[in-house]
Design a protein around this motif. Structure first.
Motif, PDB file in Angstrom:
ATOM      1  N   UNK A   1       1.107   1.984   5.032  1.00 62.70           N
ATOM      2  CA  UNK A   1       1.919   1.168   5.932  1.00 62.70           C
ATOM      3  C   UNK A   1       3.300   1.763   6.186  1.00 62.70           C
ATOM      4  N   UNK A   2       3.930   2.319   5.166  1.00 67.44           N
ATOM      5  CA  UNK A   2       5.272   2.876   5.313  1.00 67.44           C
ATOM      6  C   UNK A   2       6.290   2.060   4.558  1.00 67.44           C
ATOM      7  N   UNK A   3       7.489   2.520   4.584  1.00 68.33           N
ATOM      8  CA  UNK A   3       8.561   1.887   3.822  1.00 68.33           C
ATOM      9  C   UNK A   3       9.686   1.449   4.742  1.00 68.33           C
ATOM     10  N   UNK A   4      10.504   0.539   4.257  1.00 70.68           N
ATOM     11  CA  UNK A   4      11.657   0.104   5.022  1.00 70.68           C
ATOM     12  C   UNK A   4      11.336  -1.030   5.967  1.00 70.68           C
ATOM     13  N   UNK A   5      12.312  -1.365   6.784  1.00 67.43           N
ATOM     14  CA  UNK A   5      12.144  -2.499   7.691  1.00 67.43           C
ATOM     15  C   UNK A   5      11.351  -2.127   8.936  1.00 67.43           C
TER      16      UNK A   5
ATOM     17  N   UNK B   1       6.545   2.798   9.389  1.00 68.10           N
ATOM     18  CA  UNK B   1       6.412   4.202   9.778  1.00 68.10           C
ATOM     19  C   UNK B   1       5.142   4.754   9.147  1.00 68.10           C
ATOM     20  N   UNK B   2       4.035   4.090   9.427  1.00 70.63           N
ATOM     21  CA  UNK B   2       2.780   4.362   8.765  1.00 70.63           C
ATOM     22  C   UNK B   2       2.254   5.765   8.947  1.00 70.63           C
ATOM     23  N   UNK B   3       1.362   6.123   8.036  1.00 69.53           N
ATOM     24  CA  UNK B   3       0.708   7.427   8.045  1.00 69.53           C
ATOM     25  C   UNK B   3      -0.761   7.243   7.717  1.00 69.53           C
ATOM     26  N   UNK B   4      -1.562   8.150   8.177  1.00 65.57           N
ATOM     27  CA  UNK B   4      -2.966   8.209   7.842  1.00 65.57           C
ATOM     28  C   UNK B   4      -3.099   9.286   6.774  1.00 65.57           C
ATOM     29  N   UNK B   5      -3.659   8.925   5.604  1.00 67.70           N
ATOM     30  CA  UNK B   5      -3.766   9.854   4.484  1.00 67.70           C
ATOM     31  C   UNK B   5      -5.201   9.880   3.975  1.00 67.70           C
ATOM     32  N   UNK B   6      -5.506  10.865   3.123  1.00 68.03           N
ATOM     33  CA  UNK B   6      -6.853  10.893   2.560  1.00 68.03           C
ATOM     34  C   UNK B   6      -6.810  11.343   1.110  1.00 68.03           C
ATOM     35  N   UNK B   7      -7.844  10.913   0.386  1.00 63.58           N
ATOM     36  CA  UNK B   7      -8.034  11.316  -1.005  1.00 63.58           C
ATOM     37  C   UNK B   7      -9.289  12.177  -1.027  1.00 63.58           C
ATOM     38  N   UNK B   8      -9.133  13.412  -1.454  1.00 60.36           N
ATOM     39  CA  UNK B   8     -10.243  14.352  -1.535  1.00 60.36           C
ATOM     40  C   UNK B   8     -10.547  14.571  -3.011  1.00 60.36           C
TER      41      UNK B   8
ATOM     42  N   UNK C   1      -0.782  13.772  -1.035  1.00 59.56           N
ATOM     43  CA  UNK C   1      -0.723  12.689  -0.055  1.00 59.56           C
ATOM     44  C   UNK C   1       0.082  13.064   1.178  1.00 59.56           C
ATOM     45  N   UNK C   2       0.303  14.349   1.390  1.00 60.72           N
ATOM     46  CA  UNK C   2       1.000  14.768   2.600  1.00 60.72           C
ATOM     47  C   UNK C   2       0.213  14.294   3.812  1.00 60.72           C
ATOM     48  N   UNK C   3       0.878  13.718   4.787  1.00 53.02           N
ATOM     49  CA  UNK C   3       0.150  13.164   5.928  1.00 53.02           C
ATOM     50  C   UNK C   3      -0.528  14.246   6.763  1.00 53.02           C
ATOM     51  N   UNK C   4      -1.695  13.914   7.269  1.00 55.17           N
ATOM     52  CA  UNK C   4      -2.424  14.792   8.188  1.00 55.17           C
ATOM     53  C   UNK C   4      -2.244  14.309   9.622  1.00 55.17           C
ATOM     54  N   UNK C   5      -1.873  13.057   9.748  1.00 57.41           N
ATOM     55  CA  UNK C   5      -1.652  12.470  11.063  1.00 57.41           C
ATOM     56  C   UNK C   5      -0.527  11.468  10.942  1.00 57.41           C
ATOM     57  N   UNK C   6       0.140  11.213  12.011  1.00 60.02           N
ATOM     58  CA  UNK C   6       1.249  10.276  12.011  1.00 60.02           C
ATOM     59  C   UNK C   6       0.968   9.184  13.036  1.00 60.02           C
ATOM     60  N   UNK C   7       1.274   7.955  12.699  1.00 59.93           N
ATOM     61  CA  UNK C   7       1.080   6.844  13.612  1.00 59.93           C
ATOM     62  C   UNK C   7       2.429   6.488  14.212  1.00 59.93           C
ATOM     63  N   UNK C   8       2.572   6.636  15.518  1.00 57.35           N
ATOM     64  CA  UNK C   8       3.829   6.352  16.200  1.00 57.35           C
ATOM     65  C   UNK C   8       3.600   5.288  17.263  1.00 57.35           C
TER      66      UNK C   8
END
Length: 189
Positions: free
Chosen positions: A144-148, A151-158, A170-177
């Motif tokens: 979901x992101x942090x703060x007010x 600033x969400x991100x799409x992440x994956x666990x391999x 957990x470095x993001x592979x995609x960003x949700x804007x």
């Protein structure tokens, strides 16, 4: 995943429609103090529940990744021993657990090398709002992101044999804007 009211979170198994999981007479395994009469004979208990303050990981918002099924041709599948396991997490708890389901009951899966502890499959991430088993066999999730401002991100666990989540993992592979331009009369990005 069934978010509780005040004290318990639970996960229910629903192989058919119309099942009665006991809400609002039960929260997790505990009977609530509602005054209405209730016949508990038809209610189905959760396969797993946890107290908001239990030793297995604090939390207040149950999230389900569902059953793990290895996709055909997956490039990053989890081991075959994970097939049919049920991944659960808590949005605020920052942990994920793995359940083995036997019939209508669930229990924590045996620990894997690298787990933070015997009960928690992975830790070090929070504010998960959704999970999905991707076509690569990895567990993808929405952070979901942090703060007010979200600033969400799409992440994956391999799966690499170790389940500790590090900052590099957990470095993001995609960003949700937000869509732009806004307002718009046609296509937006």
């Amino acid at each position: 995943a069934d978010v509780g009211q005040e004290t318990w979170e639970e996960f229910d198994w629903a192989p058919a429609g119309g099942m009665n999981f006991g809400w609002g007479w039960y929260e997790g395994p505990l009977r609530t103090l509602f005054a209405c009469a209730f016949d508990s004979a038809g209610s189905v208990p959760p396969i797993y529940s946890y107290d908001h303050l239990d030793s297995l990981g604090r939390g207040e918002s149950a999230i389900s990744a569902g059953l793990y099924r290895r996709p055909a041709g997956a490039s990053a599948p989890f081991p075959a021993t994970y097939e049919g396991d049920y991944f659960i997490a808590d949005c605020y708890g920052g942990w994920s657990k793995r359940l083995k389901r036997t019939g209508d009951a669930g229990s924590l899966a045996p620990p894997e090398p690298g787990q933070p502890n015997a009960d928690t499959w992975a830790a070090g991430f929070g504010l998960i709002t959704n999970y999905l088993v991707g076509p690569d066999g990895a567990l993808w999730y929405c952070f979901y992101g942090l703060g007010t401002t979200p600033n969400g991100e799409l992440r994956r666990i391999v799966h690499d044999g170790v389940t500790v989540v590090s900052a590099a993992a957990i470095a993001p592979r995609a960003e949700l804007r937000p869509p732009h331009p806004s307002p718009a009369r046609g296509a937006v990005t």
